[in-house]
Design a protein around this motif. Structure first.
Motif, PDB file in Angstrom:
ATOM      1  N   GLN A   1       0.815  -1.211   0.000  1.00  0.00           N
ATOM      2  CA  GLN A   1       0.000   0.000   0.000  1.00  0.00           C
ATOM      3  C   GLN A   1       0.848   1.260   0.000  1.00  0.00           C
ATOM      4  O   GLN A   1       0.392   2.327  -0.372  1.00  0.00           O
ATOM      5  CB  GLN A   1      -0.954  -0.004   1.196  1.00  0.00           C
ATOM      6  CG  GLN A   1      -2.075  -1.021   1.052  1.00  0.00           C
ATOM      7  CD  GLN A   1      -3.210  -0.723   2.008  1.00  0.00           C
ATOM      8  OE1 GLN A   1      -3.161   0.238   2.763  1.00  0.00           O
ATOM      9  NE2 GLN A   1      -4.224  -1.560   1.987  1.00  0.00           N
ATOM     10  N   PHE A   2       2.086   1.150   0.441  1.00  0.00           N
ATOM     11  CA  PHE A   2       2.949   2.327   0.423  1.00  0.00           C
ATOM     12  C   PHE A   2       3.541   2.558  -0.960  1.00  0.00           C
ATOM     13  O   PHE A   2       3.878   3.666  -1.326  1.00  0.00           O
ATOM     14  CB  PHE A   2       4.065   2.175   1.468  1.00  0.00           C
ATOM     15  CG  PHE A   2       3.549   2.178   2.879  1.00  0.00           C
ATOM     16  CD1 PHE A   2       3.155   3.364   3.484  1.00  0.00           C
ATOM     17  CD2 PHE A   2       3.422   1.004   3.593  1.00  0.00           C
ATOM     18  CE1 PHE A   2       2.672   3.376   4.776  1.00  0.00           C
ATOM     19  CE2 PHE A   2       2.944   1.010   4.882  1.00  0.00           C
ATOM     20  CZ  PHE A   2       2.566   2.193   5.493  1.00  0.00           C
TER      21      PHE A   2
ATOM     22  N   HIS B   1     -14.643   9.787  -3.001  1.00  0.00           N
ATOM     23  CA  HIS B   1     -13.253  10.157  -2.732  1.00  0.00           C
ATOM     24  C   HIS B   1     -12.730  11.154  -3.766  1.00  0.00           C
ATOM     25  O   HIS B   1     -11.884  12.001  -3.450  1.00  0.00           O
ATOM     26  CB  HIS B   1     -12.362   8.915  -2.727  1.00  0.00           C
ATOM     27  CG  HIS B   1     -12.604   8.011  -1.557  1.00  0.00           C
ATOM     28  ND1 HIS B   1     -12.246   6.678  -1.556  1.00  0.00           N
ATOM     29  CD2 HIS B   1     -13.173   8.247  -0.344  1.00  0.00           C
ATOM     30  CE1 HIS B   1     -12.583   6.135  -0.406  1.00  0.00           C
ATOM     31  NE2 HIS B   1     -13.149   7.073   0.347  1.00  0.00           N
TER      32      HIS B   1
ATOM     33  N   ASP C   1     -11.963  -0.327   2.368  1.00  0.00           N
ATOM     34  CA  ASP C   1     -11.220  -0.298   3.630  1.00  0.00           C
ATOM     35  C   ASP C   1      -9.725  -0.094   3.421  1.00  0.00           C
ATOM     36  O   ASP C   1      -8.911  -0.446   4.262  1.00  0.00           O
ATOM     37  CB  ASP C   1     -11.467  -1.593   4.417  1.00  0.00           C
ATOM     38  CG  ASP C   1     -11.092  -2.837   3.623  1.00  0.00           C
ATOM     39  OD1 ASP C   1     -10.685  -2.694   2.462  1.00  0.00           O
ATOM     40  OD2 ASP C   1     -11.210  -3.943   4.182  1.00  0.00           O
ATOM     41  N   THR C   2      -9.347   0.465   2.266  1.00  0.00           N
ATOM     42  CA  THR C   2      -7.931   0.708   1.996  1.00  0.00           C
ATOM     43  C   THR C   2      -7.468   1.973   2.705  1.00  0.00           C
ATOM     44  O   THR C   2      -8.264   2.745   3.236  1.00  0.00           O
ATOM     45  CB  THR C   2      -7.697   0.846   0.478  1.00  0.00           C
ATOM     46  OG1 THR C   2      -8.639   1.779  -0.054  1.00  0.00           O
ATOM     47  CG2 THR C   2      -7.880  -0.489  -0.222  1.00  0.00           C
ATOM     48  N   SER C   3      -6.158   2.187   2.701  1.00  0.00           N
ATOM     49  CA  SER C   3      -5.584   3.324   3.424  1.00  0.00           C
ATOM     50  C   SER C   3      -5.987   4.655   2.789  1.00  0.00           C
ATOM     51  O   SER C   3      -6.362   4.718   1.611  1.00  0.00           O
ATOM     52  CB  SER C   3      -4.061   3.216   3.426  1.00  0.00           C
ATOM     53  OG  SER C   3      -3.556   3.402   2.106  1.00  0.00           O
ATOM     54  N   ILE C   4      -5.904   5.718   3.569  1.00  0.00           N
ATOM     55  CA  ILE C   4      -6.238   7.049   3.068  1.00  0.00           C
ATOM     56  C   ILE C   4      -5.312   7.432   1.928  1.00  0.00           C
ATOM     57  O   ILE C   4      -5.736   8.040   0.933  1.00  0.00           O
ATOM     58  CB  ILE C   4      -6.157   8.080   4.213  1.00  0.00           C
ATOM     59  CG1 ILE C   4      -7.252   7.792   5.253  1.00  0.00           C
ATOM     60  CG2 ILE C   4      -6.289   9.489   3.667  1.00  0.00           C
ATOM     61  CD1 ILE C   4      -7.239   8.745   6.423  1.00  0.00           C
ATOM     62  N   GLU C   5      -4.011   7.058   2.044  1.00  0.00           N
ATOM     63  CA  GLU C   5      -3.053   7.388   0.989  1.00  0.00           C
ATOM     64  C   GLU C   5      -3.445   6.751  -0.335  1.00  0.00           C
ATOM     65  O   GLU C   5      -3.371   7.377  -1.402  1.00  0.00           O
ATOM     66  CB  GLU C   5      -1.650   6.930   1.391  1.00  0.00           C
ATOM     67  CG  GLU C   5      -1.020   7.736   2.514  1.00  0.00           C
ATOM     68  CD  GLU C   5      -1.576   7.354   3.884  1.00  0.00           C
ATOM     69  OE1 GLU C   5      -2.291   6.323   3.961  1.00  0.00           O
ATOM     70  OE2 GLU C   5      -1.310   8.070   4.866  1.00  0.00           O
ATOM     71  N   LEU C   6      -3.874   5.476  -0.268  1.00  0.00           N
ATOM     72  CA  LEU C   6      -4.290   4.789  -1.487  1.00  0.00           C
ATOM     73  C   LEU C   6      -5.584   5.384  -2.032  1.00  0.00           C
ATOM     74  O   LEU C   6      -5.740   5.555  -3.250  1.00  0.00           O
ATOM     75  CB  LEU C   6      -4.472   3.297  -1.214  1.00  0.00           C
ATOM     76  CG  LEU C   6      -4.908   2.429  -2.411  1.00  0.00           C
ATOM     77  CD1 LEU C   6      -3.958   2.610  -3.576  1.00  0.00           C
ATOM     78  CD2 LEU C   6      -4.996   0.970  -2.006  1.00  0.00           C
ATOM     79  N   ASN C   7      -6.510   5.707  -1.151  1.00  0.00           N
ATOM     80  CA  ASN C   7      -7.765   6.324  -1.583  1.00  0.00           C
ATOM     81  C   ASN C   7      -7.503   7.649  -2.295  1.00  0.00           C
ATOM     82  O   ASN C   7      -8.131   7.964  -3.311  1.00  0.00           O
ATOM     83  CB  ASN C   7      -8.687   6.551  -0.382  1.00  0.00           C
ATOM     84  CG  ASN C   7      -9.193   5.237   0.203  1.00  0.00           C
ATOM     85  OD1 ASN C   7      -9.171   4.207  -0.465  1.00  0.00           O
ATOM     86  ND2 ASN C   7      -9.640   5.282   1.438  1.00  0.00           N
TER      87      ASN C   7
END
Length: 638
Positions: free
Chosen positions: A402-403, A481, A445-451
């Motif tokens: 995800q990073f 988003h 439910d993914t990370s804010i960065e990915l969103n």
């Protein structure tokens, strides 16, 4: 007093009318005077200028209360119509096919006595519709187009009703296979046929349809005629399996022009290698089977030597034809044994280019969220000038950390930021961000960065489409988003032109307290950003209402148990009444906020006890509309 409009010559009026859809011509101009009626009559008398059901703004109410009576009350008008096209893209057409074609659904009285050409694309074929088509191809039509595409196949295969009613589904599949057989038998009077069955997968197996009828080679001469269509002269077929082509040749003895397109590759299915080798060493006798064939077009993708050898076998059967066109794409081949062993007798192929497909003729394309996506997009209009439909595989990089993923998506756009706003998809009218199926709609439910990264990419893609009419988004949260995180990247009014939308909405029963209430934002979002919306598809994992009535449940160890207990309470009459009430509010908000709205289609799953309460509620609230309520689908024509 004669108006200025009426002083115009017929040629000018014909040009003006060409800019109007058929329903607007009839509603606005029919019965104005004899001269205008005569011009309208001449328009409908021209091939391909008949009734075309593909406008998102053509409501069921408008058709049933205005257009249909207008047509049926004028034998002069109804007799002029020779061509009808039903397009299920907006799904407000295929449920009125029988109603449109026959008086009071009486299949003995056709509304259009001179109907000769019928086109059906992206329509889910019911048993009643199959019966209708069987009668038409036997007694009425000369030209017929049937497209059974990937989306309709998925809908058919993944329908929960299949699991609930296997005998019903099996009977429908058999009926459809028999219809395909009939197209190539003496019970068909077609002269021209376009058939697209390239998305032929289990449990359909359309390519096996010829096993339902006797093979002509083992029958008498009279039986050979029975299992052949003697009138068919022109055939365009898009398919997947080679065996279907082999059987097809046996049933079209008078064919003059044949176009064959294989989807992706030639599927040799489960036949053994030795059987195929025996076949390609033999003479197919196509000269005897299709002696009048003089024009043959073939589009195919060859992946290995064995498929290439089969292609040579096809070419060796075409020595007697006058014109031949080959569109060939060749993948890397790992040996030359098969290529050298079988020699092509005809002088059709002189050079093999790795890619002979001409990109300008491609109308749809699929892309991944690749780190170098921008480099591709900046050449898009040049490479694909005729593409009108883009599919984006939004979750392609599921296995990337995800990073890493947010950075891989945003860097290309950041580097080319000064040019991103200059990219325009001039002809793209439909954009799919992911794909929708009932069992796949989950909360994001993914990370804010990915969103944020995904939102920026989607904002760019939406903004690049200058005349977007149809937007599909796998999860409605992704679109929220875009507004929340990427409003600067989204062009002003970029969503304003959308007339048809398709969204997945997470469960209103299961999930966190935040996720179950996502649906309540649907109507405010649509009324603000898509005010021109006319058609809406929703994909749900459960009930049809998109506003939840579940109370907040405390997160923690007992969350799942508490949710399960609440789910059990949904079967009570009190709970059903609450859901009927909230669904009524959802529908009223939707239809009141969107002034041009005409059709709603929801895929989900409900308990049998809710079917009649939902149906009764809609009939009371929308008296002049049509509703269809089933266990897994809700449809409302306004």
């Amino acid at each position: 007093m004669i108006s200025t409009f009426e002083t115009l010559p017929n040629e000018i009026l014909l040009n003006i009318f060409c800019y109007l859809s058929w329903d607007k011509i009839l509603i606005s101009l029919w019965s104005l005077n004899r001269r205008i009626n005569s011009i309208i009559y001449s328009i409908f008398s021209i091939d391909k200028n008949g009734l075309i059901f593909n406008q998102p703004d053509l409501s069921y109410k408008k058709f049933s209360s205005i257009l249909q009576p207008l047509i049926l009350n004028s034998s002069y008008l109804s007799s002029s119509i020779k061509y009808i096209h039903f397009d299920g893209t907006y799904s407000n057409s295929y449920n009125v096919i029988n109603q449109c074609l026959y008086y009071n659904n009486d299949k003995q009285i056709l509304c259009f006595p001179n109907l000769k050409s019928l086109k059906i694309t992206r329509c889910l074929l019911s048993r009643s519709l199959i019966q209708t088509l069987s009668l038409l191809i036997q007694y009425q039509l000369e030209q017929f187009t049937l497209t059974f595409d990937e989306d309709i196949v998925k809908l058919f295969v993944n329908s929960n009703e299949i699991c609930r009613n296997v005998p019903h589904t099996r009977k429908s599949i058999i009926m459809f296979k028999k219809l395909i057989c009939q197209l190539f038998s003496d019970k068909c009077q077609l002269i021209s046929l376009q058939l697209d069955i390239a998305d032929d997968n289990n449990p359909l197996n359309i390519h096996q349809c010829f096993t339902l009828c006797s093979h002509p080679s083992s029958s008498s001469i009279s039986n050979k005629i029975q299992y052949c269509c003697l009138t068919l002269r022109y055939l365009y077929v898009r398919l997947q399996y080679t065996s279907f082509l082999e059987h097809l040749i046996e049933h079209i003895p008078n064919i003059e022009r044949l176009s064959v397109i294989f989807k992706n590759r030639m599927n040799l299915e489960s036949r053994s290698r030795s059987d195929i080798e025996t076949l390609i060493k033999s003479n197919g006798n196509w000269f005897e089977k299709v002696p009048k064939l003089n024009y043959f077009t073939l589009k195919v993708f060859v992946r290995n030597d064995f498929e290439f050898a089969y292609l040579k076998w096809i070419l060796n059967n075409l020595n007697h034809i006058e014109k031949f066109k080959l569109h060939l794409q060749i993948h890397k081949m790992y040996s030359n044994k098969m290529v050298k062993e079988y020699v092509v007798d005809a002088n059709f192929i002189h050079h093999f280019d790795p890619n002979i497909f001409t990109w300008p003729y491609i109308t749809s394309i699929s892309i991944d969220l690749h780190p170098f996506l921008y480099l591709f997009l900046e050449q898009f209009d040049k490479l694909f000038p005729n593409v009108s439909y883009i599919k984006v595989y939004a979750e392609y990089y599921r296995n990337i950390g995800q990073f890493e993923l947010p950075e891989s998506l945003t860097i290309p756009f950041e580097k080319g930021q000064c040019k991103v706003t200059d990219i325009q998809f001039r002809n793209v009218t439909r954009l799919d961000l992911g794909f929708c199926l009932p069992g796949m709609i989950n909360s994001c439910d993914t990370s804010i960065e990915l969103n944020k990264a995904r939102a920026k990419v989607f904002a760019h893609l939406i903004s690049m489409s200058v005349q977007l009419k149809y937007l599909l988004v796998e999860n409605i949260e992704w679109l929220f988003h875009v507004i929340q995180y990427a409003s600067n990247e989204l062009k002003r009014n970029a969503l304003n032109t959308i007339q048809c939308a398709e969204f997945g909405i997470p469960s209103c029963h299961y999930g966190s307290n935040d996720s179950i209430y996502i649906g309540k934002n649907l109507v405010p979002f649509l009324s603000t950003y898509m005010p021109q919306l006319q058609t809406l598809y929703l994909w749900r994992p459960d009930d049809f209402p998109w506003t939840s009535i579940r109370p907040d449940i405390t997160p923690g160890y007992f969350h799942h148990i508490d949710v399960s207990r609440w789910i059990e309470s949904l079967e009570t009459s009190e709970s059903i009444a609450k859901h009927v009430n909230v669904f009524k509010k959802d529908l009223r908000r939707l239809t009141r906020k969107l002034k041009q709205f005409v059709f709603l289609d929801i895929h989900g799953r409900i308990d049998p006890e809710k079917i009649e309460p939902y149906r009764s509620m809609v009939k009371k609230c929308f008296r002049r509309s049509k509703v269809d309520v089933k266990l897994t689908r809700f449809r409302l024509w306004i």
